[in-house]
Design an enzyme around this catalytic site. Structure first.
Site, PDB file in Angstrom:
ATOM      1  N   LYS A   1       0.837  -1.197   0.000  1.00 29.08           N
ATOM      2  CA  LYS A   1       0.000   0.000   0.000  1.00 29.08           C
ATOM      3  C   LYS A   1       0.883   1.263   0.000  1.00 29.08           C
ATOM      4  O   LYS A   1       2.107   1.188   0.189  1.00 29.08           O
ATOM      5  CB  LYS A   1      -0.928  -0.055   1.217  1.00 29.08           C
ATOM      6  CG  LYS A   1      -1.848  -1.299   1.247  1.00 29.08           C
ATOM      7  CD  LYS A   1      -2.845  -1.202   2.395  1.00 29.08           C
ATOM      8  CE  LYS A   1      -3.305  -2.536   2.900  1.00 29.08           C
ATOM      9  NZ  LYS A   1      -4.260  -2.427   4.037  1.00 29.08           N
TER      10      LYS A   1
ATOM     11  N   TYR B   1     -12.104  -2.821  -2.050  1.00 26.22           N
ATOM     12  CA  TYR B   1     -12.538  -2.856  -0.647  1.00 26.22           C
ATOM     13  C   TYR B   1     -14.063  -2.823  -0.516  1.00 26.22           C
ATOM     14  O   TYR B   1     -14.590  -2.393   0.510  1.00 26.22           O
ATOM     15  CB  TYR B   1     -11.897  -1.703   0.130  1.00 26.22           C
ATOM     16  CG  TYR B   1     -10.484  -2.021   0.604  1.00 26.22           C
ATOM     17  CD1 TYR B   1     -10.187  -3.226   1.236  1.00 26.22           C
ATOM     18  CD2 TYR B   1      -9.441  -1.101   0.442  1.00 26.22           C
ATOM     19  CE1 TYR B   1      -8.893  -3.520   1.670  1.00 26.22           C
ATOM     20  CE2 TYR B   1      -8.148  -1.387   0.888  1.00 26.22           C
ATOM     21  CZ  TYR B   1      -7.895  -2.603   1.504  1.00 26.22           C
ATOM     22  OH  TYR B   1      -6.619  -2.895   1.954  1.00 26.22           O
TER      23      TYR B   1
ATOM     24  N   PHE C   1     -14.461   3.057   8.908  1.00 27.50           N
ATOM     25  CA  PHE C   1     -13.136   3.396   8.373  1.00 27.50           C
ATOM     26  C   PHE C   1     -13.080   3.366   6.840  1.00 27.50           C
ATOM     27  O   PHE C   1     -12.028   3.610   6.249  1.00 27.50           O
ATOM     28  CB  PHE C   1     -12.061   2.444   8.942  1.00 27.50           C
ATOM     29  CG  PHE C   1     -12.313   0.983   8.670  1.00 27.50           C
ATOM     30  CD1 PHE C   1     -11.912   0.393   7.478  1.00 27.50           C
ATOM     31  CD2 PHE C   1     -12.929   0.177   9.622  1.00 27.50           C
ATOM     32  CE1 PHE C   1     -12.133  -0.950   7.220  1.00 27.50           C
ATOM     33  CE2 PHE C   1     -13.157  -1.178   9.373  1.00 27.50           C
ATOM     34  CZ  PHE C   1     -12.758  -1.731   8.173  1.00 27.50           C
TER      35      PHE C   1
ATOM     36  N   ARG D   1      -0.636 -14.546   4.107  1.00 28.09           N
ATOM     37  CA  ARG D   1      -1.338 -13.982   5.269  1.00 28.09           C
ATOM     38  C   ARG D   1      -0.482 -14.176   6.529  1.00 28.09           C
ATOM     39  O   ARG D   1      -0.406 -13.297   7.389  1.00 28.09           O
ATOM     40  CB  ARG D   1      -2.705 -14.644   5.445  1.00 28.09           C
ATOM     41  CG  ARG D   1      -3.687 -14.371   4.330  1.00 28.09           C
ATOM     42  CD  ARG D   1      -4.325 -13.004   4.368  1.00 28.09           C
ATOM     43  NE  ARG D   1      -5.200 -12.785   5.495  1.00 28.09           N
ATOM     44  CZ  ARG D   1      -5.957 -11.693   5.649  1.00 28.09           C
ATOM     45  NH1 ARG D   1      -5.934 -10.732   4.722  1.00 28.09           N
ATOM     46  NH2 ARG D   1      -6.716 -11.545   6.692  1.00 28.09           N
TER      47      ARG D   1
ATOM     48  N   THR E   1      -4.153  -7.791  11.285  1.00 31.95           N
ATOM     49  CA  THR E   1      -4.452  -6.466  10.721  1.00 31.95           C
ATOM     50  C   THR E   1      -3.825  -5.310  11.499  1.00 31.95           C
ATOM     51  O   THR E   1      -3.252  -4.394  10.909  1.00 31.95           O
ATOM     52  CB  THR E   1      -5.984  -6.276  10.644  1.00 31.95           C
ATOM     53  OG1 THR E   1      -6.548  -7.396   9.959  1.00 31.95           O
ATOM     54  CG2 THR E   1      -6.342  -4.991   9.909  1.00 31.95           C
TER      55      THR E   1
ATOM     56  N   ARG F   1       3.790  -6.817   9.284  1.00 28.39           N
ATOM     57  CA  ARG F   1       3.114  -5.808  10.097  1.00 28.39           C
ATOM     58  C   ARG F   1       3.688  -5.767  11.509  1.00 28.39           C
ATOM     59  O   ARG F   1       3.808  -4.690  12.120  1.00 28.39           O
ATOM     60  CB  ARG F   1       1.621  -6.104  10.126  1.00 28.39           C
ATOM     61  CG  ARG F   1       0.935  -5.806   8.788  1.00 28.39           C
ATOM     62  CD  ARG F   1      -0.437  -6.435   8.721  1.00 28.39           C
ATOM     63  NE  ARG F   1      -1.224  -5.992   7.563  1.00 28.39           N
ATOM     64  CZ  ARG F   1      -2.380  -6.534   7.208  1.00 28.39           C
ATOM     65  NH1 ARG F   1      -2.876  -7.559   7.895  1.00 28.39           N
ATOM     66  NH2 ARG F   1      -3.038  -6.079   6.165  1.00 28.39           N
TER      67      ARG F   1
ATOM     68  N   ASN G   1      -1.126  -0.328   7.466  1.00 27.71           N
ATOM     69  CA  ASN G   1      -0.473  -1.584   7.832  1.00 27.71           C
ATOM     70  C   ASN G   1       0.273  -2.217   6.666  1.00 27.71           C
ATOM     71  O   ASN G   1       0.473  -3.428   6.603  1.00 27.71           O
ATOM     72  CB  ASN G   1      -1.495  -2.544   8.442  1.00 27.71           C
ATOM     73  CG  ASN G   1      -2.658  -2.810   7.496  1.00 27.71           C
ATOM     74  OD1 ASN G   1      -2.632  -2.389   6.345  1.00 27.71           O
ATOM     75  ND2 ASN G   1      -3.656  -3.528   7.971  1.00 27.71           N
TER      76      ASN G   1
ATOM     77  N   HIS H   1      -1.587  -5.637   1.695  1.00 23.45           N
ATOM     78  CA  HIS H   1      -2.839  -6.372   1.530  1.00 23.45           C
ATOM     79  C   HIS H   1      -2.514  -7.742   0.986  1.00 23.45           C
ATOM     80  O   HIS H   1      -1.662  -7.887   0.112  1.00 23.45           O
ATOM     81  CB  HIS H   1      -3.780  -5.667   0.541  1.00 23.45           C
ATOM     82  CG  HIS H   1      -4.919  -6.550   0.111  1.00 23.45           C
ATOM     83  ND1 HIS H   1      -6.079  -6.677   0.840  1.00 23.45           N
ATOM     84  CD2 HIS H   1      -5.055  -7.406  -0.945  1.00 23.45           C
ATOM     85  CE1 HIS H   1      -6.887  -7.547   0.251  1.00 23.45           C
ATOM     86  NE2 HIS H   1      -6.281  -8.004  -0.845  1.00 23.45           N
TER      87      HIS H   1
ATOM     88  N   GLU I   1      -9.825 -10.606  -6.976  1.00 23.48           N
ATOM     89  CA  GLU I   1      -8.953  -9.434  -6.814  1.00 23.48           C
ATOM     90  C   GLU I   1      -7.891  -9.357  -7.915  1.00 23.48           C
ATOM     91  O   GLU I   1      -7.577  -8.269  -8.412  1.00 23.48           O
ATOM     92  CB  GLU I   1      -8.279  -9.480  -5.437  1.00 23.48           C
ATOM     93  CG  GLU I   1      -9.278  -9.287  -4.286  1.00 23.48           C
ATOM     94  CD  GLU I   1      -8.655  -9.487  -2.914  1.00 23.48           C
ATOM     95  OE1 GLU I   1      -9.385  -9.359  -1.919  1.00 23.48           O
ATOM     96  OE2 GLU I   1      -7.433  -9.777  -2.828  1.00 23.48           O
TER      97      GLU I   1
HETATM   98  P1  IDP Z   1      -6.704  -7.364   6.384  1.00 22.47           P
HETATM   99  O1  IDP Z   1      -5.969  -6.360   5.505  1.00 22.47           O
HETATM  100  O2  IDP Z   1      -5.823  -7.862   7.499  1.00 22.47           O
HETATM  101  O3  IDP Z   1      -7.369  -8.468   5.607  1.00 22.47           O
HETATM  102  P2  IDP Z   1      -9.382  -6.245   6.724  1.00 22.47           P
HETATM  103  O4  IDP Z   1     -10.231  -6.474   7.941  1.00 22.47           O
HETATM  104  O5  IDP Z   1      -9.755  -6.937   5.473  1.00 22.47           O
HETATM  105  O6  IDP Z   1      -7.865  -6.550   7.144  1.00 22.47           O
HETATM  106  O7  IDP Z   1      -9.363  -4.666   6.478  1.00 22.47           O
HETATM  107  C1  IDP Z   1      -8.868  -4.137   5.276  1.00 22.47           C
HETATM  108  C2  IDP Z   1      -8.000  -2.957   5.591  1.00 22.47           C
HETATM  109  O8  IDP Z   1      -8.796  -1.931   6.166  1.00 22.47           O
HETATM  110  C3  IDP Z   1      -6.911  -3.229   6.634  1.00 22.47           C
HETATM  111  O9  IDP Z   1      -5.754  -3.831   6.094  1.00 22.47           O
HETATM  112  C4  IDP Z   1      -6.641  -1.831   7.149  1.00 22.47           C
HETATM  113  O10 IDP Z   1      -5.826  -1.096   6.240  1.00 22.47           O
HETATM  114  C5  IDP Z   1      -8.051  -1.226   7.152  1.00 22.47           C
HETATM  115  N1  IDP Z   1      -8.748  -1.406   8.431  1.00 22.47           N
HETATM  116  C6  IDP Z   1      -9.317  -2.531   8.923  1.00 22.47           C
HETATM  117  N2  IDP Z   1      -9.890  -2.321  10.127  1.00 22.47           N
HETATM  118  C7  IDP Z   1      -9.706  -0.997  10.396  1.00 22.47           C
HETATM  119  C8  IDP Z   1     -10.071  -0.150  11.498  1.00 22.47           C
HETATM  120  O11 IDP Z   1     -10.704  -0.572  12.477  1.00 22.47           O
HETATM  121  N3  IDP Z   1      -9.680   1.155  11.412  1.00 22.47           N
HETATM  122  C9  IDP Z   1      -8.996   1.671  10.353  1.00 22.47           C
HETATM  123  N4  IDP Z   1      -8.642   0.897   9.303  1.00 22.47           N
HETATM  124  C10 IDP Z   1      -8.980  -0.411   9.318  1.00 22.47           C
HETATM  125 MG    MG Z   2      -8.946  -8.343   4.230  1.00 21.41          MG
END
Ligand code: IDP
Ligand code: MG
Length: 148
Positions: free
Chosen positions: A9, A49, A57, A85, A91, A102, A112, A115, A126
């Site tokens: 990202k 997304y 968010f 993963r 996350t 991370r 973070n 993706h 995707e």
């Molecule tokens: P992942 O990337 O670990 O699969 P997801 O739950 O799919 O996590 O969320 C997608 C992306 O959205 C995360 O990588 C992060 O950048 C952002 N994100 C997820 N949860 C939050 C939150 O509670 N606050 C702000 N950003 C979030």
């Molecule tokens: Mg995800």
């Protein structure tokens, strides 16, 4: 062989962590199938997304993903989705295990760095969002018998 979409990202690019993160995927034994640097259009970020639409968010996440260049990659290998993963970590960077991308490089939940697709089915969807079929290379690595 299983494939997964990995995005480095905009924070990974801005923080000059592209080499460090990509190196971990290479060292794991995964094969690089496709790679490009993308100025992500808003519609692509929305589609990528879509599952998070409506969450608090979501708007901030789209602003983040479109804020600068993103490295989009396809990696292939045995259990590529789970392997990536696990290398990424959970996350929230603050809680991600040391040794993961991370866990080692991120403190934020949103910013973070990386993706990774969360299932082979979502990976296929995707990959089709970010790449044309012609951009996906096919080759057999010379170390295939050793990496498995
Ligand atoms: P992942 O990337 O670990 O699969 P997801 O739950 O799919 O996590 O969320 C997608 C992306 O959205 C995360 O990588 C992060 O950048 C952002 N994100 C997820 N949860 C939050 C939150 O509670 N606050 C702000 N950003 C979030
Ligand atoms: Mg995800």
């Amino acid at each position: 062989m299983q494939q997964t979409l990995i995005l480095l990202k905009p924070d990974a690019v801005q923080r000059r962590l592209v080499g460090a993160i990509t190196g971990r995927l290479e060292a794991k034994g995964l094969r690089l199938v496709a790679l490009k640097l993308v100025a992500t259009p808003h519609e692509l970020a929305e589609a990528h997304y879509a599952v998070h639409k409506g969450k608090p968010f979501y708007d901030s996440l789209l602003t983040f993903l479109t804020s600068g260049p993103t490295v989009a990659m396809v990696w292939e290998g045995r259990e590529a989705v789970a392997a990536c993963r696990n290398l990424m970590g959970t996350t929230d960077g603050a809680k991600a295990a040391p040794g993961t991308v991370r866990g080692d490089f991120a403190l934020s939940v949103q910013n973070n760095l990386v993706h990774g697709s969360d299932s082979p089915e979502n990976a296929a969807t995707e990959i089709a969002l970010w790449f044309t079929p012609a951009e996906l290379t096919k080759s057999t690595p010379t170390d295939a018998n050793w990496v498995g």
